[in-house]
Write an enzyme that holds these catalytic residues in place. Structure first.
Site, PDB file in Angstrom:
ATOM      1  CG  ASP A 182       6.379   7.892   1.000  1.00  0.00           C
ATOM      2  OD1 ASP A 182       5.661   7.397   0.075  1.00  0.00           O
ATOM      3  OD2 ASP A 182       7.373   8.332   0.990  1.00  0.00           O
ATOM      4  CG  HIS A 224       7.098   5.441  -2.709  1.00  0.00           C
ATOM      5  ND1 HIS A 224       7.613   6.514  -1.939  1.00  0.00           N
ATOM      6  CD2 HIS A 224       8.125   5.601  -3.832  1.00  0.00           C
ATOM      7  CE1 HIS A 224       8.632   7.177  -2.372  1.00  0.00           C
ATOM      8  NE2 HIS A 224       9.060   6.640  -3.255  1.00  0.00           N
ATOM      9  CB  SER A 404      11.748   8.345  -3.206  1.00  0.00           C
ATOM     10  OG  SER A 404      11.782   7.213  -4.123  1.00  0.00           O
TER      11      SER A 404
END
Length: 659
Positions: A182, A224, A404
């Site tokens: 990520d 994220h 995601s």
């Protein structure tokens, strides 16, 4: 409250990489392939020494004793040194692809291309991201605390897939190593993550061991990844619980976020190789490659075939080494593109789409099929208003939408399954998850095999082989069952069913040593048990499980009707295939009949070694291969690609042949 779709977030910055990065592919790894793969060769020992004990154990479980493949052998140092001598800056060494990623001075590109050991020079592509997410108000959790853990606002996203129920049985992901790829991870600061067992972390963008934001990162770089990590691994009682909170983790920062957000393919491939060498059991990524920065070549839908992008090929190479792989399907469902993005097109990855809390497909969730006709996504999990940790804080959280967020939920279910049954191979884990999901009888290109369920996956029967015997394992979570009443009923080749008592049972898990049958024998079976009141139950209620003796894969005996959009081709079994031990490798497929089935078997060099054609019968069909080429000579050890054509649709499978 506004909720924005996310796949990977966009952060504004003026930072960008000004240099172009290239892949430099080499023609060989030195000597004859068989000499290099000799256990006495220096190259073999280097490859073996690069693996941790955990990686070796995982490979042996999935591959047998032949754990080192040609792709694992090191790249030749003299090739690398010659490149360095002419001013090439090496970034990543990608053994699996026999290539390096590198910065090449503009005036040296043609020189590099002309080197006698260089096969090809290609640009490293960069992905373009469009979506972001919005921070929202923290909500109080009002669910009834039916479990020993208070899940807070994360209860809904986990309960949709029956995860709290499985947690309540003491199954929490322990002894499983999960790898996340990520944007970065601010895990040491946040209270929901600081106590998690992180085995290692690495920044593949700036080549250091810090995955949280540093001075060279843009603001929000690690937002994220922190959110994704918390969805699978977080633990903050009464606030946030991850789907597999007691697993161990590897963290790889592979993305670089700038004004025109991009990440680079070589980071992803390098991270997978790093994780596999460290013994990772499961990987999950929340990114997708399709549309690229201005001036970059974009992939097309035709490239979503599992064979084009390096990230998709890297995923399958990890799978071949025994890793269970997950990735987000993509957030392109309501865009012009609409389809899944790489690496969701990989053959063996489990691509995860998104549904809301009512199990309704999210409009943004990317759909299938792949360009070569395979069903995508494989499964779905909750990806609307999913709760996770906010980077840059010690104890703040947010809601987010996107595939995601559904991928780490699903990967957590696989960790729970592997934690309870560590003997499972990655092919078994993949098969069980697909077979036990809600739409397994009629998979489609919107939700695949359906909503993933931890409870159903754990209750699905599985096989392990011990000292030549096959042991059948089955969990019954029904607390009202009479343990002494459970029976197994087996039919051989359609004959009448014979009933057996289970050999051993402990808690909810029952184990039965199967009688000996000849390899390939078709078995169907079901279970019965009584509750404390004497009521009789059948599992499954109206179908049978089925398996071919000698295979570790169990499936449901489906009775779905055939139509032009629904064809099923099984995995290859046994896989790996040992021709001297198992006479044939087999593929089962279903057909309405009178169709042409064509199989092309292709070796790692792209050469066709065998062509098989047959006219299909109605119902179930079987195709066998004895491991020989068209000249009836036994093929060499290695990876073989099976290209199957049925009614104009193509299916791709991979097989490892060992001699």
């Amino acid at each position: 409250m506004s909720k924005h779709i996310i796949f990977l977030l966009v952060i504004f910055s003026s930072i960008s990489f000004s240099q172009q990065k290239y892949f430099i592919y080499f023609k060989d790894k030195g000597s004859n392939k068989n000499i290099l793969l000799s256990k006495s060769s220096n190259e073999y020992q280097i490859a073996l020494n690069s693996l941790t004990e955990k990686a070796i154990e995982r490979r042996k479980k999935n591959l047998g004793d032949e754990i080192i493949r040609y792709e694992d052998l090191p790249i030749r140092n003299d090739y690398i040194n010659e490149l360095k001598n002419i001013g090439v800056q090496i970034i990543h060494k990608l053994n699996w692809f026999n290539c390096v990623s590198a910065f090449i001075p503009e005036d040296k590109i043609n020189i590099v291309r002309s080197l006698p050991f260089v096969e090809e020079v290609k640009t490293v592509r960069k992905i373009y991201y469009k979506k972001d997410f919005a921070r929202e108000t923290i909500l109080k959790n009002n669910n009834l605390n039916l479990f020993s853990i208070d899940y807070g606002a994360s209860f809904t996203q986990l309960n949709l897939s029956d995860i709290p129920f499985v947690h309540s049985k003491g199954i929490d992901g322990r002894n499983v190593l999960v790898g996340l790829l990520d944007s970065g991870f601010d895990w040491k600061r946040h209270t929901s993550l600081s106590t998690r067992n992180v085995i290692a972390e690495y920044d593949f963008v700036f080549d250091d061991s810090v995955t949280a934001n540093q001075s060279q990162d843009v603001p929000g770089q690690d937002f994220h990844g922190t959110l994704v990590f918390s969805i699978i691994g977080g633990y903050r009682n009464s606030v946030l619980i991850g789907s597999a909170f007691n697993s161990s983790f590897l963290l790889a920062k592979t993305e670089y976020i700038a004004t025109e957000t991009h990440t680079e393919e070589d980071n992803y491939a390098a991270a997978l190789i790093w994780m596999e060498n460290l013994g990772v059991d499961i990987t999950s990524s929340s990114l997708g490659y399709s549309e690229f920065d201005t001036g970059e070549d974009s992939y097309t839908y035709e490239d979503m075939n599992g064979k084009t992008t390096i990230v998709s090929k890297a995923i399958d190479l990890a799978f071949e080494r025994g890793v269970v792989t997950f990735t987000s399907a993509g957030n392109e469902g309501n865009t012009k593109w609409k389809y899944i993005t790489a690496p969701a097109d990989a053959f063996n990855v489990i691509a995860v789409g998104s549904v809301d809390s009512q199990n309704r497909l999210a409009s943004f969730s990317s759909v299938g099929p792949t360009y070569d006709g395979r069903i995508k996504p494989e499964i779905v999990a909750m990806g609307v208003s999913v709760y996770g940790a906010l980077a840059g804080t010690t104890d703040e959280y947010r809601f987010a939408n996107g595939t995601s967020t559904s991928s780490p939920i699903a990967a957590g279910v696989a960790a729970l399954l592997l934690s309870k049954f560590p003997h499972l191979t990655n092919s078994q884990v993949r098969s069980i998850i697909l077979e036990s999901s809600s739409n397994s009888q009629s998979p489609n290109n919107q939700i695949g095999y359906g909503l993933i369920s931890a409870k159903s996956a754990l209750e699905f029967p599985n096989i392990r082989q011990v000292n030549g015997s096959y042991l059948l394992n089955k969990i019954f979570f029904d607390d009202s069952k009479n343990p002494n009443s459970i029976r197994l009923h087996i039919s051989e080749d359609g004959a009448s069913f014979t009933s057996y008592n289970f050999n051993t049972f402990k808690d909810d898990t029952y184990e039965f040593v199967l009688p000996s049958f000849s390899n390939g024998k078709k078995l169907e079976f079901f279970f019965t048990y009584q509750d404390s009141s004497g009521n009789l139950y059948r599992v499954p209620s109206d179908k049978n499980f089925k398996m071919n003796y000698g295979s570790l894969i169990i499936s449901l005996n489906l009775s779905a009707s055939f139509n032009n959009l629904d064809y099923t081709v099984s995995d290859i079994y046994p896989n790996p295939f040992l021709p001297l031990k198992n006479k044939f490798v087999k593929i089962n497929y279903r057909s309405p009949g009178n169709e042409l089935f064509k199989l092309s078997i292709i070796d790692a060099a792209g050469r066709s070694v065998k062509e098989i054609s047959q006219i299909s019968n109605s119902g179930e069909n079987i195709v066998e291969w004895d491991g020989t080429n068209d000249d009836k000579i036994l093929c060499s050890s290695g990876v073989y690609y099976f290209l199957i054509t049925l009614n104009g649709k193509q299916f791709g499978k991979k097989l490892v042949l060992l001699k």
